[in-house]
Structures are given as C-alpha cells and as structure tokens.
Design an enzyme around this catalytic site. Sequence first.
Site, PDB file in Angstrom:
ATOM      1  N   VAL A 264     -40.342  15.880  26.261  1.00 21.06           N
ATOM      2  CA  VAL A 264     -40.802  14.716  26.712  1.00 21.06           C
ATOM      3  C   VAL A 264     -42.288  14.585  24.662  1.00 21.06           C
ATOM      4  CG1 VAL A 264     -42.752  14.256  28.538  1.00 21.06           C
ATOM      5  CG2 VAL A 264     -40.737  15.592  28.293  1.00 21.06           C
ATOM      6  N   ASP A 265     -41.780  13.475  24.901  1.00 23.82           N
ATOM      7  CA  ASP A 265     -42.653  12.468  23.700  1.00 23.82           C
ATOM      8  C   ASP A 265     -42.770  11.360  23.607  1.00 23.82           C
ATOM      9  OD1 ASP A 265     -44.276  12.301  21.718  1.00 23.82           O
ATOM     10  OD2 ASP A 265     -42.624  11.836  20.048  1.00 23.82           O
ATOM     11  N   SER A 266     -44.026  11.029  24.930  1.00 21.24           N
ATOM     12  CA  SER A 266     -45.123   9.873  25.393  1.00 21.24           C
ATOM     13  C   SER A 266     -45.572   9.071  24.041  1.00 21.24           C
ATOM     14  CB  SER A 266     -46.335  10.374  26.084  1.00 21.24           C
ATOM     15  OG  SER A 266     -47.209  11.019  25.396  1.00 21.24           O
ATOM     16  N   GLY A 267     -45.299   9.661  22.887  1.00 20.75           N
ATOM     17  CA  GLY A 267     -45.700   8.504  21.306  1.00 20.75           C
ATOM     18  C   GLY A 267     -44.489   8.007  20.743  1.00 20.75           C
TER      19      GLY A 267
ATOM     20  N   LEU B  75     -37.250  12.233  24.989  1.00 22.32           N
ATOM     21  CA  LEU B  75     -37.605  11.129  26.294  1.00 22.32           C
ATOM     22  C   LEU B  75     -38.586  10.340  26.367  1.00 22.32           C
ATOM     23  CD1 LEU B  75     -37.297  13.558  29.533  1.00 22.32           C
ATOM     24  CD2 LEU B  75     -35.679  11.836  28.600  1.00 22.32           C
TER      25      LEU B  75
END
EC number: 3.4.23.-
Length: 399
Positions: A251-254, A322
């Site tokens: 999970v990588d919101s960047g 993601l």
Amino acid sequence: MLLTVYCVRRDLSEVTFSLQVDADFELHNFRALCELESGIPAAESQIVYAERPLTDNHRSLASYGLKDGDVVILRQKENADPRPAVQFSNLPRIDFSSIAVPGTSNPQQRQLPRTQAQHSSPGEMASSPQGLDNPALLRDMLLANPHELSLLKERNPPLAEALLSGDLEKFSRVLVEQQQDRARREQERIRLFSADPFDLEAQAKIEEDIRQQNIEENMTIAMEEAPESFGQVAMLYINCRVNGHPVKAFVDSGAQMTIMSQACAERCNIMRLVDRRWAGIAKGVGTQKIIGRVHLAQVQIEGDFLACSFSILEEQPMDMLLGLDMLKRHQCSIDLKKNVLVIGTTGSQTTFLPEGELPECARLAYGTGREDIRPEEIADQELAEAIQKSAEDAERQKP
C-alpha cells in the site's frame, strides 16, 4: 550515586560533568574517572568537598560523607618546577600556557607528569593525550559501571567491541589508535585556528569542522532524546487475491498508479489482458519499463471485490502496489493507530501484515543465508515455485 563535578583547570577554564559511581568507590579510582572526563591527570588533581580537600586515595567516597546528588570541586594543581628560576622583579608575570602553538596539542595535553615523561617515548606521549596510560584500569572501571558501558556501546562501538572481547591487548590497541587520531585532529584544529584569517582554504576547513561538530551534536541529541528515529519500520502490506490467486500487495499512497510485476501477472493468469498500446517508462526513484495495462480486474480484499486497473512492469521485485488511483477510487484510508487499511466505499478493513509475513524483498533482513540474494532473484524463485506448484496441482486433478 550521582555526583556532579565542577572542574577548574590551571588556565581557569571551567567544565561541569556528572558521574554515576558506587558509594564504596575509592578516591584514586574516582580521580582516574575524572581524568577520563576532564583531561586533568590524576596526579595533578585536587578534589574538594565541603571546603575540605580529600587526600586519602584509599578511602571510599562514602567515608568522606559523599552522598547522592552532592557536588565536588576538581582543581588542577599548579606546576611545581624544581629548577631555580631567575627572578625578574621589573617584569610582569605572564602565563604562556594558554597560548596555542601550531603543530602541538592543547596545553592540558602537554602537562604530563615528569615520572611518566622519563619512561615514555614521544610517540607514546602523543598516543595518550589525556594521560590515559593504564588501559587495564580503564577497562575495569568501564566493566564495573553499567551506565558508562552502555554509553560506550552507543557512542563508541569499536572500543566497546574491543572491551567486551576480553582481550586486553586488543582493547589497548584500539584505545591508543583512537587517542592518536584524536590528537591528530586536535593538532589540525589548532593549526587551522592559528592560520592566516584571510586564507580562504583555512576558512573553508574551519567551516567544515564546525559543520561536522554541529552534525555530531545533533546526532548525539537525537540518540539521547529520540532513539526510535534510528530504527527501521516495516512497509505497509496487505493480503489480497487477484483472479483467485493470493497476493501480498504494498500500500503506497505516494504512488500515482497501481502496478503489478510481470511475474505476478503471469501467476494470476492476466497477461492475456495486457494492452501493450499503453507501454512506456515508469519514472520515480529509478526507471522501469511498462509492458502495458490491464484496464479492469477484480481485487479481493477480505470479503470485498473491488474493481482495479494495473500497469504491468517488466522488472519489479514486489508483486503488486496499490497506488493512489485505486485508494482514492475506493476512498481508502490508512489508520496507523489501529494498523488497518479501511475501505471507505464498503466500510470493511484489513490488517497490515507484520514483518514475519512480508514477502522476502520487503523484509528488513532477507533471512539467514539469503543476504546476498537480490530481490529480482527472489522474485524468479517465487515464480518458479508457483509454476511448479501449479503443475503439481494439475497432475493431482487428472483422473
């Protein structure tokens, strides 16, 4: 008990430090410990408590009435020169000991006992800038003081390793090397500060020296106040399924888009859906080749089936990432307090994986015997294992 030492050197410079010692600590050992902190040789130190000098080196500190939280004064005695000096009544008395001479150590480092100077070569004198000429005594003091030993492990790992090895010769060698290196640096500092103030090269070196001192001070404060900042954290991974195949997704919101490795796409049997018209180059910390794009696929997270699109990368160590496109599409939020990923559109949540369940390429250490294996090789091994397992399952399903 904790004692505060107020130190006054011969040149009237002052320094204050604290020492954690036992009540039965003898005075001569306390002098040696003060020598380590202040640089004043034990033979030249005078310790005063309650306006009374402490003279018997074999008495314990408690026998002098010292208790936890007390303050003692450490004075450096004046040199007593036995040679008859010529009296010049008309000339003022000038103390030249505070004048820095280029290429030599500082004044405190030059004041060595005469008995030691008679038996020490110039190289040995340079190797003991603070008079620490008894490594065995220093080793015993450090081993007897857990607090000082823990500080040594934190701030001087090479010397701590030599100390804990039990080899006195190795400890002495490392100690002498560090003292010599410290003496060389101090001589270089004195040379720079004594140089022409208009010399640009000298000023640049002084600026660099000040910068390094600020860095060391900043790091020391960080190690004392926020030691957790030097630790490493595991990345955020969750369990999911793509086309019925289990995948550990990062999970990588960047990240701007959701990506999948070619090896993972082959395991999940979605390579047939790759649109190669979307090929290109992915740029970030590095660059990787994009094979194409899977426009629509289903990702199962817990009991929810979510629509998602993937960009397929040719060489990618992690199976799936993601990105922000998928996270915003399903209104996901990362709750670090509960350590969960919340799916906003459905209200469900899934727990982030602990380090032991992460894929090999994402662990802080790859494990015993696998330190030299690159993430690409690990991905190839996992792909080979998945193909072999699939072939075995197909053989078992045959009538």
